[in-house]
Design an enzyme around this catalytic site. Structure first.
Site, PDB file in Angstrom:
ATOM      1  N   SER A 653      50.793  48.070  35.508  1.00  0.00           N
ATOM      2  CA  SER A 653      49.588  48.134  36.336  1.00  0.00           C
ATOM      3  C   SER A 653      49.162  49.563  36.636  1.00  0.00           C
ATOM      4  CB  SER A 653      49.812  47.374  37.651  1.00  0.00           C
ATOM      5  OG  SER A 653      50.830  47.994  38.420  1.00  0.00           O
ATOM      6  N   LYS A 696      47.819  45.996  47.349  1.00  0.00           N
ATOM      7  CA  LYS A 696      47.600  47.373  46.903  1.00  0.00           C
ATOM      8  C   LYS A 696      46.407  48.005  47.623  1.00  0.00           C
ATOM      9  CE  LYS A 696      49.647  46.702  42.333  1.00  0.00           C
ATOM     10  NZ  LYS A 696      49.432  46.626  40.873  1.00  0.00           N
TER      11      LYS A 696
END
Length: 801
Positions: A653, A696
């Protein structure tokens, strides 16, 4: 190119209260707790319906998503449609006591039979002694004894008369017989008188006594056989009277079980054994053992009792058994032992059932992980299913660790449906590594983790909430509370278009909210109670998060949320601590220089990078080479690292952030530190979705709040992750107020434009990038490296001169 932040309306998808027509969940009818699991429920019903061997069920899926609840509900309904299972008993094997016999009786009749045998033993303990103490028995027994004595005495008298005729007397001593000569007055001759007889007389007497002695010996040898005949007569008499005392009671009992051939056969064998051992029913005096208060052995009458192994007297349906400790012994039963004078003794009455016995004729539910954790339990279950019979055998004997003689109870036929529950990984591992697994568990019931969020599913979810509150005896929820639960469920599903169906989390949330409602003495759970329960759960779990954010605020973990830096970017990762996870920004730096086309992943070189992270680095390396170095050597060396990373780095990611850092270093264009980036990238430069997007974004938001908002901060995410956004309300409000932005990108070029403030650039008709674009600067820099390499590769003319 101008890239606009996402509308605040896209950051959170609220639940419309108009979807619900109720005011409180009290108005909703109770329903099942399972929703959105049609595939799994169909599989379970099918597996339970197939009455063939091997069609057992493995319910697989994440923990806490209602597998066990669904299995219980469906199995319960199936069991209601079936009759109660048969009772099972163990009885003595009179031919071989080490191998007890198993008896099957219809439900409820096993207990009746066991009690009937107890009554029979009690009645026989009275009737047998009474019969043998009667006048008739004593008279006939005395006659047999008198006849035996008269027979012996008559034979002796006949021999005595013959001896007297020869002037010899038969004298009987305390333990033997002797012959002595007698005189005219039938008195024994003294030695001196015998000496006065002539030699012919003496010899005649010796010969006659020798002959009589032979007759006596012959007679004495006949006495044991005569006495044996007398004993046989007594035994026959005893048998006759025992039959008289026993048969009518046993026959009466057999009439009640005329439809059960095995029971009648056992009663026939028991009757014969009772007749042979009728003396066991006579009262015995207390022995030394009882005087010493030492536990005595079981009485002889114990062998006629019935060991009721499984009793379904109180059952009106097929049995359902959940074994929480599925060990070898708990599955197939055991044979217990009793200490007696320093030794361990046992018999059929000490056979104890296992879960398979109790579930026989019904359903057995087991946790696959617990089953596999118990030594040899898995092999025991497989062997039982393969043979179709429950064989009670100790684990030591199965493994050949002991060779002592023990009981071998007759195996009991198994007719039960086994249902295992476990996670997907365990199911696939068993399928792959155990070739017998597929033959024994042919039905896989795969449970979903979420269901599609729609007006219909939201209404179904509300009914589940109402039913759960009712079953757990919680306060009803008002409509706004249900709305908040639905929204939280979408957050747990990490998808605005899905609802989590993890019943465990939902149940815990409702219980905590109920406690808070109780604390304020409210009759209903409202939205504030739900939100407070969520906040309290986060508060209990976020100690590590607070310490990390504190370290960032104090400058111990270096994170910049303002300014511009070449080759430096804020990446985002997720840290999971049990059920709690949070986002953490990480500084990623890249350096570039002249080289041979290798991108060094420092994490991988130090063995801190996992295979997925390494794969992401290789992909971005391929992307750079294919875009900028198609006609010239890829003459660059680059290094990538997660700064202040002291643990394992895994996942791809961060590949978008790493790529942007490298391109910044090559182009010399600084990256906005106010933006953090997450997303993976493929070889074509397309940005791909990642997990944990909500955590996040919120993680970087929290850090920006700690360090101070400047109105330019935000996060870049993949466009395909927009549907996953269910952000906290404070993040949404900050976006609405212009304090924080969320950008969605589809390509690397869009991310570069946002981070550098410069257009990424596209190739013109001549195949060239504009010089002032990011791509143009990168390509120009790589060509410079290539030219330098070419110059270095040319031979030095001065050396030739």
């Amino acid at each position: 190119m101008s890239q606009q932040p996402l509308s605040p309306d896209l950051l959170f998808t609220p639940c419309d209260p108009a979807l619900f027509s109720f005011s409180t969940t009290e108005e909703l009818a109770e329903t099942g707790l399972i929703v959105g699991q049609d595939r799994a429920l169909e599989a379970i019903r099918f597996g339970l319906g197939v009455k063939r061997s091997g069609f057992n069920i493995f319910a697989l899926g994440p923990t806490g998503h209602g597998k066990l609840t669904a299995v219980r509900d469906i199995v319960s309904r199936e069991a209601d449609a079936l009759p109660a299972a048969d009772d099972w008993c163990y009885v003595n094997n009179f031919e071989d006591p080490a191998k007890p016999k198993a008896l099957r009786l219809p439900a409820g009749r096993g207990g009746v039979f066991a009690r009937a045998m107890e009554r029979l033993i009690e009645e026989l303990s009275v009737s047998i002694p009474a019969t043998f103490e009667g006048e008739e028995y004593r008279t006939r027994a005395e006659q047999i004894e008198d006849e035996g004595r008269r027979r012996e005495q008559g034979a002796l008298n006949h021999l005595r008369a013959e001896a007297r005729a020869a002037q010899i007397e038969l004298i009987e001593t305390s333990n033997s017989f002797a012959f002595v000569p007698i005189g005219q007055k039938n008195e024994p001759l003294a030695p001196d008188q015998f000496e006065k007889l002539s030699e012919e007389q003496q010899q005649a007497l010796h010969d006659k006594m020798a002959h009589l002695h032979q007759q006596l010996q012959k007679l004495l040898r006949q006495f044991p056989s005569w006495r044996k005949e007398a004993k046989e007569k007594v035994k026959s008499l005893n048998r006759e009277f025992a039959v008289y005392a026993i048969s009518h009671l046993v026959e009466t009992l057999k009439e009640n079980y005329a439809d059960l051939a095995e029971v009648c056969a056992y009663l026939d064998r028991a009757e014969q054994d009772i007749i042979e051992h009728a003396d066991d029913f006579f009262p015995k005096s207390e022995g030394v053992m009882s005087l010493l208060n030492t536990q005595a052995r079981v009485t002889p009458l114990q062998r006629y009792r019935v060991n009721l192994l499984v009793d379904h007297t109180a059952s009106a349906r097929a049995p359902i058994v959940e074994e929480i400790l599925p060990s070898h012994v708990n599955l197939i039963g055991r044979v217990e032992h009793q200490a007696y004078m320093g030794a361990l003794v046992t018999d059929f009455s000490m056979v104890r059932p296992g879960a398979l016995h109790r579930a026989n004729g019904g359903y057995l539910i087991l946790d696959a992980h617990k089953l596999l954790m118990q030594p040899y339990a898995w092999e025991t279950l497989k062997r039982t299913l393969q043979t179709g019979e429950i064989r009670i055998e100790s684990l030591e004997r199965t493994l050949g660790l002991i060779s002592t003689t023990s009981l071998e109870p007759e195996p009991i036929p198994l007719q039960a449906k086994i249902v295992l529950t476990g996670d997907r990984l365990l199911y696939y591992l068993l399928s792959y590594y155990d070739p017998e697994f597929a033959d024994l568990f042919k039905i896989a019931a795969d449970f979903e983790e979420s269901l599609t969020r729609s007006p219909e599913s939201s209404a179904d979810y509300a009914r589940v909430i109402a039913s759960l509150a009712l079953r757990e005896k919680l306060r009803p929820l008002d409509r706004d509370a249900v709305v908040r639960v639905v929204e939280h469920s979408a957050r747990l599903a990490e998808d605005a278009e899905k609802l989590s169906i993890r019943l465990r989390s939902l149940n815990d949330l409702l219980k905590e909210a109920d406690y808070l409602a109780e604390a304020r003495q409210a009759k209903l759970i409202n939205r504030d109670d739900i939100q407070a329960a969520i906040d309290r759960w986060v508060r209990r779990s976020d100690r590590v998060r607070e310490r990390i954010y504190e370290a960032i605020r104090r400058g111990q973990i270096l994170i910049s949320v303002d300014g511009e830096v070449v080759g430096q970017i804020n990446g985002l990762s997720v840290i999971g601590l049990g059920d709690f996870s949070f986002g953490q920004p990480s500084r990623i730096t890249a350096t570039t220089r002249l080289g041979s086309g290798k991108i060094v992943d420092i994490e991988r070189e130090t063995e801190l990078g996992g295979p997925l992270h390494s794969k992401g680095v290789l992909i971005l390396s391929s992307f750079i080479a294919s875009r900028y170095a198609t006609t010239s050597p890829f003459s660059v060396a680059a290094s990538l690292v997660f700064e202040q990373s002291y643990g394992q780095v895994e996942g791809d990611s961060a590949s978008l952030a790493e790529l942007c850092a490298i391109l910044s270093s090559l182009s010399g264009l600084p990256i906005r530190q106010s933006l953090a980036v997450t997303g993976s990238v493929n070889q074509l430069g397309q940005v791909q979705p990642i997990g944990g997007v909500n955590e996040k974004i919120e993680g970087y938001f929290d850090v920006c709040r700690e360090l101070g908002f400047n109105g330019r901060q935000g996060v870049i995410i993949p466009a395909s992750n927009v549907k996953n956004l269910m952000l906290r309300q404070d993040v949404v409000e900050a976006a609405r107020n212009g304090q924080f932005q969320v950008y969605a990108v589809e390509t690397v070029d869009q991310a570069l434009a946002l981070l550098t403030g410069q257009s990424a650039g596209v190739r013109d008709e001549a195949g060239e990038f504009a010089a002032d674009t990011v791509n143009g600067r990168v390509e120009r820099r790589l060509k410079e490296f290539s030219e330098i390499v070419k110059q270095l590769a040319k031979p030095d003319k001065s050396d030739k001169d």
